[in-house]
Design a protein around this motif. Structure first.
Motif, short mmCIF file in Angstrom:
data_model
loop_
_atom_site.label_atom_id
_atom_site.label_comp_id
_atom_site.label_asym_id
_atom_site.label_seq_id
_atom_site.Cartn_x
_atom_site.Cartn_y
_atom_site.Cartn_z
N ILE A 156 0.84 -1.21 0.00
CA ILE A 156 0.00 0.00 0.00
C ILE A 156 0.87 1.25 0.00
N MET A 157 1.94 1.22 0.79
CA MET A 157 2.85 2.36 0.80
C MET A 157 3.54 2.52 -0.54
N ARG A 160 0.95 4.16 -2.82
CA ARG A 160 0.73 5.56 -2.48
C ARG A 160 1.93 6.42 -2.85
N SER A 161 3.12 5.84 -2.77
CA SER A 161 4.32 6.61 -3.12
C SER A 161 4.36 6.95 -4.60
N GLU A 163 1.47 7.47 -6.34
CA GLU A 163 0.24 8.18 -6.71
C GLU A 163 0.53 9.65 -7.00
N PRO A 165 -1.69 13.05 -7.05
CA PRO A 165 -3.00 13.64 -6.79
C PRO A 165 -3.44 14.56 -7.92
#
Length: 415
Positions: A156-157, A160-161, A163, A165
């Motif tokens: 998950i990390m 997210r790293s 991603e 926005p």
């Protein structure tokens, strides 16, 4: 075969249970295997192509209601099939229809060609660090992190790293090309108008009470319990505001008007007619008041043939059902609609009792047919006629109402 055709084939044969997800691929028995994220040729009404995992998940959960289905897509992190697409998509996949306008192989080819072109931009003789695939980057990070710590990788990390926005929570709330200022202005105007009407009603009530108390102290017959002379003065003025006990109750007298627009006089235009002697159409006044109908207004007699008479005040209401028993003692007049249902729920036996205790007025245009007043002529009411166009004659009609009303109030006070 393409993924959409294979999925349809398995669905028609009733073998959707043989479709299994293994890692990032869907296996159709032992015959075919496709990546889950593969785009199919089925185009949504929004214009995008559905992925294979979206269609497979829908086929396996077609029995769910739409709300439950949407929850399942969120739980499984799978793209959802929109509500407008559900039935036509299911009809196609189950073979009820042979084809569908939503199938767009040309769009699929264009997107595949565009993807291939992006892949061809890779040049081995250049610095290709920018073209390293997402999967390769994650794999390298896994190896690096695993080599350092020897522990399990936090996927998950890792995700997210990587991603990026697109919008912040504030940006989502912004609506470009949308102006809500006019909505704010209109709502503010309505609130100000409502407060103005309420303030005006309170002011009218205080003025009416003040004038009535002043008239009582001066001995005006219309607002005292004793007898008086023909000029309207009481020889024995009282300090309290009341009519003769058992006849007219204490407080400001009440005039009832119909709430229906079929009559000429309503709570919208009664004030202009009785105070200024001018008839204004109901719809015109309602538009001026922006649909805000008051529950009660106060009208005052500001003119008469005898200029020395004082101002007399009355409450005007259009909701008889809201009156209390004590309020009915104060009702002195009613503008009738000409329909029996207007008097439904009134505390009287019949029309005879009503118009013995309350004076009735029926407003009509001069050129209206006699049939329109046929029912009213059977009642003990005063028929007041006005012109449709000659507004200068309205004053005489309003004076006639006032004279009949004052005569009736005096007779009730002395009876």
């Amino acid at each position: 075969m393409d993924p959409l055709s294979v999925l349809k084939d398995f669905t028609v044969r009733g073998e959707a249970d043989k479709i299994e997800r293994v890692g990032a691929n869907y296996r159709f028995g032992s015959e075919y295997s496709f990546p889950c994220a593969t785009e199919t040729a089925y185009r949504s009404k929004g214009g995008t192509l559905y992925t294979l995992e979206a269609l497979v998940h829908y086929v396996k959960n077609q029995h769910l209601k739409h709300g439950e289905y949407m929850q399942s897509t969120v739980k499984s992190s799978v793209p959802a099939v929109t509500l407008p697409d559900r039935k036509p998509l299911l009809d196609y996949l189950t073979g009820k229809v042979a084809s569908s306008d939503a199938i767009d192989y040309l769009l699929l080819q264009q997107q595949n060609a565009q993807s291939q072109k992006q892949n061809e931009e890779y040049r081995p003789d250049q610095d290709n660090s920018a073209f390293v695939s997402r999967e390769s980057a994650i794999k390298d990070m896994e190896v690096e992190d695993f080599g350092k710590s020897g522990e399990d990788v936090d996927y998950i990390m890792l995700i997210r790293s990587n991603e990026r926005p697109l919008k912040s929570r504030d940006a989502i709330l912004e609506c470009k090309n949308r102006d809500f200022y006019s909505v704010l202005v209109n709502s503010t105007k309505r609130e100000e108008e409502r407060q103005r009407i309420e303030s005006h009603q309170r002011k009218d009530g205080l003025v009416a009470k003040s004038r009535l108390m002043g008239a009582e102290e001066r001995g005006i017959v219309g607002f005292s319990s004793g007898g008086g002379d023909d000029n309207g003065y009481d020889a024995n003025p009282k300090s309290k505001l009341h009519f003769k006990a058992g006849k007219i109750g204490e407080g400001v007298p009440i005039i009832l008007v119909p709430s229906a627009f079929q009559t000429l006089i309503t709570i919208y235009n009664v004030k202009e007619f009785l105070e200024d002697g001018v008839f204004i159409e109901n719809d015109v006044k309602a538009k001026e008041m922006k649909g805000l109908k008051p529950d009660c207004i106060t009208v005052q007699k500001k003119f008469s043939r005898d200029r020395e008479r004082v101002v007399t005040a009355y409450e005007v209401r259009d909701k008889p059902s809201a009156l209390k028993p004590d309020d009915w003692d104060r009702v002195v007049a009613v503008f009738v609609l000409g329909k029996d249902w207007q008097f439904k729920g009134w505390p009287f036996k019949d029309h005879v009792e009503i118009f013995n205790k309350i004076i009735g007025f029926y407003m009509r245009f001069e050129d209206d047919s006699i049939e329109s007043a046929k029912t009213v002529k059977q009642w003990n009411v005063k028929i007041i006629s006005i012109s449709k166009n000659k507004r200068h004659n309205d004053r005489a009609a309003a004076l006639e109402v006032w004279e009949k009303l004052e005569e009736f109030v005096r007779s009730r006070s002395h009876s």
